[in-house]
Write an enzyme that holds these catalytic residues in place. Structure first.
Site, mmCIF file in Angstrom:
data_model
loop_
_atom_site.group_PDB
_atom_site.id
_atom_site.type_symbol
_atom_site.label_atom_id
_atom_site.label_comp_id
_atom_site.label_asym_id
_atom_site.label_seq_id
_atom_site.Cartn_x
_atom_site.Cartn_y
_atom_site.Cartn_z
ATOM 1 N N LYS A 1 0.965 -1.247 0.070
ATOM 2 C CA LYS A 1 -0.120 0.049 -0.002
ATOM 3 C C LYS A 1 1.084 1.231 -0.017
ATOM 4 O O LYS A 1 1.969 1.379 0.713
ATOM 5 C CB LYS A 1 -0.912 0.038 1.308
ATOM 6 C CG LYS A 1 -1.678 1.215 1.652
ATOM 7 C CD LYS A 1 -2.011 1.275 2.967
ATOM 8 C CE LYS A 1 -0.941 1.422 3.806
ATOM 9 N NZ LYS A 1 -0.295 2.853 4.247
ATOM 10 N N ASP B 1 -6.228 -0.156 8.458
ATOM 11 C CA ASP B 1 -5.794 -0.214 7.005
ATOM 12 C C ASP B 1 -6.168 -1.416 6.050
ATOM 13 O O ASP B 1 -6.179 -1.401 4.949
ATOM 14 C CB ASP B 1 -4.335 -0.274 6.776
ATOM 15 C CG ASP B 1 -3.826 1.145 6.904
ATOM 16 O OD1 ASP B 1 -4.496 2.322 6.824
ATOM 17 O OD2 ASP B 1 -2.399 1.512 7.063
#
Length: 306
Positions: free
Chosen positions: A25, A152
């Protein structure tokens, strides 16, 4: 080092083995808008994903277990604390009779590095369990399990570019971005997220509004050059406290900015990984070779973000 696993959806060495990539990410922008009464920080972040990834496989079965190998396996800590197991248990608590099984994690991404390695692994575990149990990713139990595992994890669940807002629970529709040649650089220092937010020392109080004009300028832009120009309008509000805690991050950013072809250098998440954006793959590879030559102890990879 473990051998490469097959791509997602292919059959592995063992019949019935399912495989997923857990892509890194990258927070292309990250604004901290305030801190809520519950103590959680409110974010506004454009999240994208790089081609570099961990690999996770699942052999479906009644029992739950995890095996970790790969070049970064020693950074993952105790198995009992691994987010792959945490995600699987969170879904099992919400889905009686869930088929579980044996996970194998080939760990390639650095830990505590601001690129969501553990969160992306957890999201991949939920995708594998969804496939093994015939569940759509939109199943509310999967979404709740993702939120329970980590802030997340929801944005990593589908692994597509989105604006992540709130404490990670508010996600926009997918954002179409052109492929961005890039390099990721980690100077070899762990940067726990909690430490960075503690150093930010933001008191509970009013929460600012998202900068919608920035989102409007970015969304739908298919020119990499124009997109990078627009990304410069944003930033990463966690950079100052992270640099104060880990001066090596500033060195990594400086190494990127010293590359003539680097168009934007910024920290991802809470660090210590930084990224540099380039106009061509060739320029990114050249920069990666230059940095790796002078910093052989750093983790330096070229990739494509999008």
């Amino acid at each position: 080092m473990a051998a490469d696993l097959p791509a997602a959806g292919e059959t592995g060495v063992s019949p019935g083995r399912l495989n997923e990539k857990a892509r890194a990410k990258v927070n292309l922008t990250l604004a901290v808008l305030g801190r809520r009464a519950d103590g959680l920080h409110v974010l506004d972040s454009l999240v994208a994903f790089a081609g570099i990834a961990d690999e996770l496989s699942l052999e479906p079965g009644a029992d739950l277990s995890l095996e970790v190998s790969g070049p970064r396996a020693d950074e993952t800590g105790a198995l009992a604390d691994n987010l792959v197991l945490k995600a699987a248990k969170a879904l099992g608590e919400r889905h009686p009779g869930l088929v579980l099984g044996h996970f194998r994690l080939d760990k390639r991404l650095p830990a505590a590095a601001g690129i969501g390695g553990g969160s992306s692994d957890a999201a991949a575990a939920l995708r594998l369990l969804a496939r093994a149990n015939g569940l759509p990713l939109t199943d509310e139990r999967i979404l709740v399990a993702a939120r329970a595992t980590g802030s997340d994890v929801p944005v990593c669940l589908e692994g597509v570019s989105r604006w992540m807002r709130g404490a990670g629970e508010s996600l926009s529709a997918p954002v179409s971005l052109p492929p961005l040649p890039a390099i990721l650089v980690n100077p070899g220092v762990a940067t726990p997220t909690a430490d960075v937010f503690r150093a930010l020392a933001l008191p509970v109080g009013p929460v600012a509004s998202s900068e919608l004009s920035l989102a409007a300028a970015i969304e739908g832009e298919q020119s990499p050059v124009t997109l990078i120009d627009n990304l410069r309008r944003g930033g990463n509000d966690l950079e100052p406290p992270a640099l104060a805690l880990r001066p090596a991050i500033a060195e990594a950013l400086g190494a990127l900015r010293d590359q003539p072809a680097c168009r934007l250098a910024r920290m991802s998440g809470s660090g210590a990984t930084v990224f540099g954006l380039f106009e061509t793959v060739e320029a990114a590879v050249e920069a990666r070779l230059a940095i790796a030559e002078h910093r052989p102890g750093w983790w330096v990879v070229d990739t494509v973000i999008g």
